[in-house]
Design an enzyme around this catalytic site. Structure first.
Site, PDB file in Angstrom:
ATOM      1  N   HIS A   1      47.121  65.287  58.941  1.00  0.00           N
ATOM      2  CA  HIS A   1      45.500  64.931  58.630  1.00  0.00           C
ATOM      3  C   HIS A   1      44.475  64.927  60.097  1.00  0.00           C
ATOM      4  O   HIS A   1      43.810  65.601  59.805  1.00  0.00           O
ATOM      5  CB  HIS A   1      45.436  63.473  58.103  1.00  0.00           C
ATOM      6  CG  HIS A   1      45.991  63.557  56.598  1.00  0.00           C
ATOM      7  ND1 HIS A   1      45.744  64.313  55.548  1.00  0.00           N
ATOM      8  CD2 HIS A   1      47.124  62.841  56.243  1.00  0.00           C
ATOM      9  CE1 HIS A   1      46.686  63.920  54.417  1.00  0.00           C
ATOM     10  NE2 HIS A   1      47.362  62.993  55.012  1.00  0.00           N
TER      11      HIS A   1
ATOM     12  N   GLU B   1      50.718  61.231  59.718  1.00  0.00           N
ATOM     13  CA  GLU B   1      49.340  61.125  59.472  1.00  0.00           C
ATOM     14  C   GLU B   1      48.721  62.044  60.453  1.00  0.00           C
ATOM     15  O   GLU B   1      47.650  62.563  60.092  1.00  0.00           O
ATOM     16  CB  GLU B   1      48.847  59.553  59.394  1.00  0.00           C
ATOM     17  CG  GLU B   1      49.407  58.729  58.363  1.00  0.00           C
ATOM     18  CD  GLU B   1      49.056  59.322  56.961  1.00  0.00           C
ATOM     19  OE1 GLU B   1      47.795  59.776  56.682  1.00  0.00           O
ATOM     20  OE2 GLU B   1      49.920  59.541  56.112  1.00  0.00           O
TER      21      GLU B   1
ATOM     22  N   HIS C   1      46.899  53.548  55.195  1.00  0.00           N
ATOM     23  CA  HIS C   1      47.407  54.876  54.948  1.00  0.00           C
ATOM     24  C   HIS C   1      47.163  55.666  55.742  1.00  0.00           C
ATOM     25  O   HIS C   1      47.851  56.530  56.579  1.00  0.00           O
ATOM     26  CB  HIS C   1      47.156  55.023  53.394  1.00  0.00           C
ATOM     27  CG  HIS C   1      48.369  56.143  52.990  1.00  0.00           C
ATOM     28  ND1 HIS C   1      48.231  56.747  51.683  1.00  0.00           N
ATOM     29  CD2 HIS C   1      48.971  57.154  53.661  1.00  0.00           C
ATOM     30  CE1 HIS C   1      49.304  57.466  51.755  1.00  0.00           C
ATOM     31  NE2 HIS C   1      49.707  57.836  52.941  1.00  0.00           N
TER      32      HIS C   1
END
Length: 314
Positions: free
Chosen positions: A142, A138, A79
């Protein structure tokens, strides 16, 4: 303690090995990896390229997706690698929109990380098939939050986007040290359409294999995500990921030797205490899970049985 220390050594060694794949030269931060881990200094140093702050609580999150199925049948999939604040809260959405790179696949290929891209295409996949969008999300949400991956922390003359390439390589390297499927299987827990487990069964099995306990997440009673927690020693570019357990206060954080005794994840699992299903992955179109098939057959029997009785009576 011995198990945990072994995990630390294996994580560091495997990360170096995974980064060594391919023709791209490993970027070096020049940081000392014998110093303090993230979240252990209060107040933290400002603008340090060798100390991850303020988001120093790191999560390597993995998916187990069966509807539809993604990735190999005998592996969880990536993930991401998230950077949370030390108190468990997190940035709302990204940290540097000026570095929201697109065409991640092209970026990896152009900078000699084609092997990392090939691995991602198998183990870091979107269930809608939109891998590029998933990777961009992502990184934007992040990856840009790692202060030790700022362009100013990279070696001089690093190409644009080199920090994103390093991020994806680091995620892949860490994921490869966390074989969730294999660890569960070694304890006799494998996917099954109807067999259920208690939460303690699952967490005890993972702790026995790894030396520390992750946080599990379920959708209803179906297991579908796991988070492995770490502190970081040094830079996210080439530092050491130190497995952690229970959340600790600032005094305990300074007692470095106490980390070896931690056993629980910083956050609680979001699954029921019992009756947790771990269904297998399949690739059969609409019936993409034998878990679905078994439920469908049960439903058909429930409706068909009264009808058959009425027919027999007639």
């Amino acid at each position: 303690m011995l198990v945990l220390l072994t995990v630390l050594v294996n994580v560091a060694a495997t990360a170096v090995s995974a980064h060594g794949l391919g023709s791209r030269n490993q970027l070096s931060s020049g940081c000392d990896t014998s110093g303090p881990v993230s979240c252990s200094i209060d107040p933290p140093p400002s603008d340090s390229c060798c100390y991850e702050s303020p988001e120093g609580l790191l999560l390597q999150t993995q998916f187990w997706e069966t509807h539809p199925s993604t990735g190999p049948r005998d592996s969880w999939t990536i993930h991401g690698l998230w950077a949370d604040y030390c108190d468990g809260t997190f940035p709302k959405r990204g940290c540097d929109p000026s570095r929201a790179y697109t065409d991640i696949a092209g970026l990896l290929r152009d900078q000699g990380a084609g092997d990392t891209l090939s691995y991602m295409e198998r183990y870091w996949v979107d269930y809608h098939g939109q891998n590029e969008h998933f990777w961009e999300h992502e990184w934007d949400n992040h990856g840009t939050c790692y202060n030790t991956l700022r362009p100013s922390c990279l070696p001089p003359d690093s190409p644009e986007g080199a920090e994103a390439v390093a991020y994806f390589q680091q995620v892949v390297a860490l994921f490869r040290t966390l074989p969730t499927y294999d660890w569960l299987a070694r304890q006799g827990i494998t996917p099954h359409p109807t067999r259920s487990h208690t939460l303690s069964e699952l967490t005890d099995a993972l702790r026995a294999a790894s030396g520390f306990t992750p946080a599990l997440e379920c959708t209803g009673d179906v297991l579908n995500q796991i988070s492995w927690y770490f502190y970081l020693r040094g830079s996210a570019l080439d530092g050491e990921f130190v497995p952690i357990g229970e959340r600790v206060d600032s005094t305990t954080r300074k007692a470095l030797c106490s980390w070896a005794t931690m056993s629980d994840s910083p956050t609680k699992s979001k699954c029921p205490s019992r009756g947790i299903l771990y269904p297998p992955k399949t690739r059969t179109g609409f019936f993409d899970s034998t878990f679905q098939v078994s439920h469908l057959l049960t439903t058909l029997l429930v409706f068909a049985f009264p009808i058959s009785l009425r027919i027999a009576q007639v």
